[in-house]
Design a protein around this motif. Sequence first.
Motif, short mmCIF file in Angstrom:
data_model
loop_
_atom_site.label_atom_id
_atom_site.label_comp_id
_atom_site.label_asym_id
_atom_site.label_seq_id
_atom_site.Cartn_x
_atom_site.Cartn_y
_atom_site.Cartn_z
N HIS A 56 0.81 -1.23 0.00
CA HIS A 56 0.00 0.00 0.00
C HIS A 56 0.84 1.28 0.00
O HIS A 56 0.31 2.37 -0.15
CB HIS A 56 -0.93 0.04 1.22
CG HIS A 56 -1.84 -1.14 1.34
ND1 HIS A 56 -2.77 -1.46 0.38
CD2 HIS A 56 -1.94 -2.10 2.30
CE1 HIS A 56 -3.43 -2.56 0.77
NE2 HIS A 56 -2.93 -2.96 1.92
N ALA A 57 2.14 1.18 0.26
CA ALA A 57 2.99 2.37 0.31
C ALA A 57 4.25 2.11 -0.52
O ALA A 57 4.35 1.10 -1.21
CB ALA A 57 3.34 2.71 1.76
N ILE A 82 -3.56 6.83 4.70
CA ILE A 82 -4.83 6.09 4.84
C ILE A 82 -5.97 7.11 4.94
O ILE A 82 -5.97 7.97 5.82
CB ILE A 82 -4.81 5.19 6.10
CG1 ILE A 82 -3.64 4.20 6.02
CG2 ILE A 82 -6.14 4.46 6.26
CD1 ILE A 82 -3.44 3.36 7.28
N1 LIG Z 1 0.91 1.76 5.15
C1 LIG Z 1 -0.24 2.01 4.51
N2 LIG Z 1 -0.32 3.02 3.61
C2 LIG Z 1 -1.47 3.28 2.97
N3 LIG Z 1 -2.62 2.60 3.15
C3 LIG Z 1 -2.60 1.58 4.03
C4 LIG Z 1 -1.43 1.22 4.75
N4 LIG Z 1 -1.73 0.20 5.57
C5 LIG Z 1 -3.02 -0.08 5.35
N5 LIG Z 1 -3.56 0.73 4.44
C6 LIG Z 1 -4.97 0.78 3.97
O1 LIG Z 1 -5.79 0.14 4.93
C7 LIG Z 1 -6.48 -0.95 4.31
C8 LIG Z 1 -6.66 -2.07 5.31
O2 LIG Z 1 -5.37 -2.64 5.65
P1 LIG Z 1 -5.28 -4.16 6.13
O3 LIG Z 1 -3.88 -4.49 6.38
O4 LIG Z 1 -6.24 -4.34 7.25
O5 LIG Z 1 -5.87 -4.96 4.89
P2 LIG Z 1 -5.16 -5.32 3.50
O6 LIG Z 1 -3.72 -5.00 3.56
O7 LIG Z 1 -5.95 -4.65 2.44
O8 LIG Z 1 -5.38 -6.90 3.42
P3 LIG Z 1 -4.54 -8.01 4.27
O9 LIG Z 1 -3.75 -7.28 5.31
O10 LIG Z 1 -5.58 -8.91 4.86
O11 LIG Z 1 -3.69 -8.69 3.26
C9 LIG Z 1 -5.67 -1.30 3.09
O12 LIG Z 1 -6.41 -1.97 2.10
C10 LIG Z 1 -5.19 0.08 2.64
O13 LIG Z 1 -6.20 0.75 1.95
#
Ligand SMILES: Nc1ncnc2c1ncn2[C@@H]1O[C@H](COP(=O)(O)OP(=O)(O)OP(=O)(O)O)[C@@H](O)[C@H]1O
Length: 142
Positions: A56-57, A82
């Motif tokens: 995500h980053a 986020i």
């Molecule tokens: N470091 C980050 N930077 C930007 N967005 C983030 C970050 N960490 C989490 N997110 C956002 O928060 C959401 C939820 O994160 P989470 O880790 O719970 O789920 P996921 O990564 O989508 O799936 P999983 O962890 O089950 O593989 C992500 O889909 C993303 O949109």
Amino acid sequence: MADIVWTFEVLANNFDLAGSASQVAKSRLKQLSLPTELIRRIVISMYEGEINMVIHADGGIATLTVTPTEIIVVLKDTGKGIENVELALKEGYTTADSQIRELGFGAGMGLPNMKKYSDNLVIDTEINVGTTITMTFKLNKK
Ligand SMILES: Nc1ncnc2c1ncn2[C@@H]1O[C@H](COP(=O)(O)OP(=O)(O)OP(=O)(O)O)[C@@H](O)[C@H]1O
Ligand SMILES: [Mg+2]
């Protein structure tokens, strides 16, 4: 005793190396003879945060500090941030695209598990600036 500080660079878009920082942290924590259950909670939480920085980053820095009373894991990135933290903490919420899901990520369970397994979770995030997640794990919890 002085604090122990370990720092790991987490590279963006590198799925071969994803999870390696938490694996190294795991073996080092084992050498400190910490309770197995505590190590398990720290490593799962750190792994989820590490993977989030990869998918995500643009990667980031993971720091693990061991003090006489607690273990602090800080995951800092300069990614997109986020948008809605409350929503991101909900089980099943994800913004992962189909490509990421095919790799086995994107169940929306990372942040909920980080919240569940840490004793304290603080998310500091700003859109297009980055995200810093601080997790605390207490030692000698009664
Ligand atoms: N470091 C980050 N930077 C930007 N967005 C983030 C970050 N960490 C989490 N997110 C956002 O928060 C959401 C939820 O994160 P989470 O880790 O719970 O789920 P996921 O990564 O989508 O799936 P999983 O962890 O089950 O593989 C992500 O889909 C993303 O949109
Ligand atoms: Mg995740």
